[in-house]
Design a protein around this motif. Structure first.
Motif, PDB file in Angstrom:
ATOM      1  N   LEU A  18      37.738 -13.965  26.577  1.00 24.05           N
ATOM      2  CA  LEU A  18      38.858 -13.703  27.130  1.00 24.05           C
ATOM      3  C   LEU A  18      39.643 -14.591  28.114  1.00 24.05           C
ATOM      4  CD1 LEU A  18      39.364  -9.997  26.019  1.00 24.05           C
ATOM      5  CD2 LEU A  18      40.202 -12.103  24.963  1.00 24.05           C
ATOM      6  N   LEU A  19      38.615 -14.353  29.319  1.00 26.65           N
ATOM      7  CA  LEU A  19      39.018 -15.147  30.464  1.00 26.65           C
ATOM      8  C   LEU A  19      38.988 -16.707  30.205  1.00 26.65           C
ATOM      9  CD1 LEU A  19      39.747 -15.349  33.154  1.00 26.65           C
ATOM     10  CD2 LEU A  19      37.504 -15.045  34.124  1.00 26.65           C
ATOM     11  N   ILE A  20      38.112 -17.176  29.554  1.00 24.63           N
ATOM     12  CA  ILE A  20      38.043 -18.583  29.201  1.00 24.63           C
ATOM     13  C   ILE A  20      39.494 -18.956  28.442  1.00 24.63           C
ATOM     14  CG2 ILE A  20      36.877 -20.300  27.858  1.00 24.63           C
ATOM     15  CD1 ILE A  20      34.263 -19.218  28.685  1.00 24.63           C
ATOM     16  N   LEU A  24      42.039 -21.880  29.339  1.00 28.20           N
ATOM     17  CA  LEU A  24      42.551 -23.123  28.677  1.00 28.20           C
ATOM     18  C   LEU A  24      43.773 -22.909  28.193  1.00 28.20           C
ATOM     19  CD1 LEU A  24      39.105 -23.428  26.618  1.00 28.20           C
ATOM     20  CD2 LEU A  24      39.845 -24.540  28.867  1.00 28.20           C
ATOM     21  N   VAL A  25      44.101 -21.919  27.674  1.00 22.41           N
ATOM     22  CA  VAL A  25      45.680 -21.977  27.170  1.00 22.41           C
ATOM     23  C   VAL A  25      46.722 -21.969  28.212  1.00 22.41           C
ATOM     24  CG1 VAL A  25      47.252 -20.279  25.995  1.00 22.41           C
ATOM     25  CG2 VAL A  25      45.063 -20.667  24.900  1.00 22.41           C
ATOM     26  N   THR A  26      46.534 -21.417  29.555  1.00 21.08           N
ATOM     27  CA  THR A  26      47.325 -21.747  30.436  1.00 21.08           C
ATOM     28  C   THR A  26      47.290 -23.022  30.901  1.00 21.08           C
ATOM     29  OG1 THR A  26      46.828 -19.587  31.252  1.00 21.08           O
ATOM     30  CG2 THR A  26      47.842 -21.315  33.042  1.00 21.08           C
ATOM     31  N   ASN A  27      46.266 -23.597  31.060  1.00 22.41           N
ATOM     32  CA  ASN A  27      46.517 -25.279  31.104  1.00 22.41           C
ATOM     33  C   ASN A  27      46.972 -26.147  30.195  1.00 22.41           C
ATOM     34  OD1 ASN A  27      44.840 -24.761  33.434  1.00 22.41           O
ATOM     35  ND2 ASN A  27      42.778 -25.585  32.680  1.00 22.41           N
ATOM     36  N   ALA A  28      46.721 -25.687  28.855  1.00 20.70           N
ATOM     37  CA  ALA A  28      47.343 -26.516  27.871  1.00 20.70           C
ATOM     38  C   ALA A  28      49.112 -26.254  28.096  1.00 20.70           C
ATOM     39  CB  ALA A  28      47.018 -25.935  26.437  1.00 20.70           C
ATOM     40  N   HIS A  89      36.873 -24.772  37.018  1.00 22.60           N
ATOM     41  CA  HIS A  89      35.686 -24.236  37.456  1.00 22.60           C
ATOM     42  C   HIS A  89      35.163 -22.724  36.785  1.00 22.60           C
ATOM     43  CE1 HIS A  89      35.354 -27.245  40.664  1.00 22.60           C
ATOM     44  NE2 HIS A  89      36.693 -27.050  40.788  1.00 22.60           N
ATOM     45  N   ILE A  90      36.102 -21.912  36.511  1.00 21.37           N
ATOM     46  CA  ILE A  90      35.796 -20.552  35.874  1.00 21.37           C
ATOM     47  C   ILE A  90      35.205 -20.879  34.528  1.00 21.37           C
ATOM     48  CG2 ILE A  90      36.785 -18.619  34.705  1.00 21.37           C
ATOM     49  CD1 ILE A  90      38.845 -18.731  37.450  1.00 21.37           C
ATOM     50  N   VAL A  91      36.021 -22.084  33.854  1.00 16.61           N
ATOM     51  CA  VAL A  91      35.484 -22.200  32.483  1.00 16.61           C
ATOM     52  C   VAL A  91      34.020 -22.507  32.638  1.00 16.61           C
ATOM     53  CG1 VAL A  91      35.734 -23.571  30.552  1.00 16.61           C
ATOM     54  CG2 VAL A  91      37.637 -22.587  31.677  1.00 16.61           C
ATOM     55  N   GLN A  92      33.782 -23.503  33.681  1.00 16.77           N
ATOM     56  CA  GLN A  92      32.490 -24.233  33.658  1.00 16.77           C
ATOM     57  C   GLN A  92      31.324 -23.054  33.955  1.00 16.77           C
ATOM     58  OE1 GLN A  92      33.197 -27.004  36.572  1.00 16.77           O
ATOM     59  NE2 GLN A  92      33.633 -28.714  34.931  1.00 16.77           N
ATOM     60  N   ALA A  93      31.738 -22.166  34.744  1.00 16.05           N
ATOM     61  CA  ALA A  93      30.884 -21.101  35.106  1.00 16.05           C
ATOM     62  C   ALA A  93      30.385 -19.873  33.897  1.00 16.05           C
ATOM     63  CB  ALA A  93      31.376 -20.324  36.311  1.00 16.05           C
ATOM     64  N   LEU A  94      31.568 -19.871  33.335  1.00 13.33           N
ATOM     65  CA  LEU A  94      31.228 -18.833  32.165  1.00 13.33           C
ATOM     66  C   LEU A  94      30.690 -19.202  30.727  1.00 13.33           C
ATOM     67  CD1 LEU A  94      34.579 -16.673  32.923  1.00 13.33           C
ATOM     68  CD2 LEU A  94      32.215 -16.127  33.472  1.00 13.33           C
ATOM     69  N   ALA A 112      34.879 -24.743  25.100  1.00 14.16           N
ATOM     70  CA  ALA A 112      33.992 -24.283  25.617  1.00 14.16           C
ATOM     71  C   ALA A 112      33.074 -23.565  24.717  1.00 14.16           C
ATOM     72  CB  ALA A 112      34.554 -23.350  26.727  1.00 14.16           C
ATOM     73  N   ARG A 113      31.610 -23.471  25.075  1.00 13.64           N
ATOM     74  CA  ARG A 113      30.557 -22.636  24.073  1.00 13.64           C
ATOM     75  C   ARG A 113      29.877 -21.546  24.891  1.00 13.64           C
ATOM     76  NH1 ARG A 113      28.643 -21.859  19.746  1.00 13.64           N
ATOM     77  NH2 ARG A 113      26.545 -22.361  19.264  1.00 13.64           N
ATOM     78  N   ILE A 114      29.926 -20.397  24.268  1.00  9.46           N
ATOM     79  CA  ILE A 114      29.116 -19.386  24.832  1.00  9.46           C
ATOM     80  C   ILE A 114      28.238 -19.021  24.046  1.00  9.46           C
ATOM     81  CG2 ILE A 114      29.465 -17.040  26.009  1.00  9.46           C
ATOM     82  CD1 ILE A 114      32.452 -17.451  26.047  1.00  9.46           C
TER      83      ILE A 114
END
Length: 116
Positions: A18-20, A24-28, A89-94, A112-114
């Motif tokens: 959900l955070l990712i 990503l949606v905010t950036n878009a 950075h948050i996306v990369q970390a998670l 992003a892949r989890i």
């Protein structure tokens, strides 16, 4: 999206997913205000992939990493939005892996892949 991840029985990665999505949606939305954006969620036996499409051709760039303290932030009402820009950075970390893929029809997919 929340319901789908729960249906897939991936409760343990729900908060990160959900955070990712939020980042990503905010950036878009900031890249292409008042234009269409798309969210895609897929899974396989290893985990989930979150992808967001926007029509901009400009690639996302993360701010340079730096040590921050609360004293470094300007929390005044006028400058509150100036403290952003840390989403990638948050996306990369998670995520296990993340990247950008150009769409032949135009725009780009940021994903992003989890792993589950």
């Amino acid at each position: 999206m929340d319901a789908r991840i729960r249906k897939w029985d991936y409760f343990h990665i729900l908060d990160n997913a959900l955070l990712i999505v939020s980042e990503l949606v905010t950036n878009a939305a900031r890249q292409t205000p008042r234009e269409e954006i798309r969210l895609q969620l897929s899974r396989d036996s290893y985990g989930i992939t979150i992808a967001v499409w926007d029509a901009a051709h400009e690639l996302p760039r993360a701010k340079p990493k730096t040590e921050l303290t609360l004293e470094d932030l300007d929390l005044s009402e006028e400058a509150f939005d100036d403290n952003g820009g840390w989403g990638l950075h948050i996306v990369q970390a998670l995520s296990t892996k993340c990247g950008v893929t150009g769409d032949p029809a135009g725009g780009k997919w940021i994903w992003a892949r989890i792993l589950s």
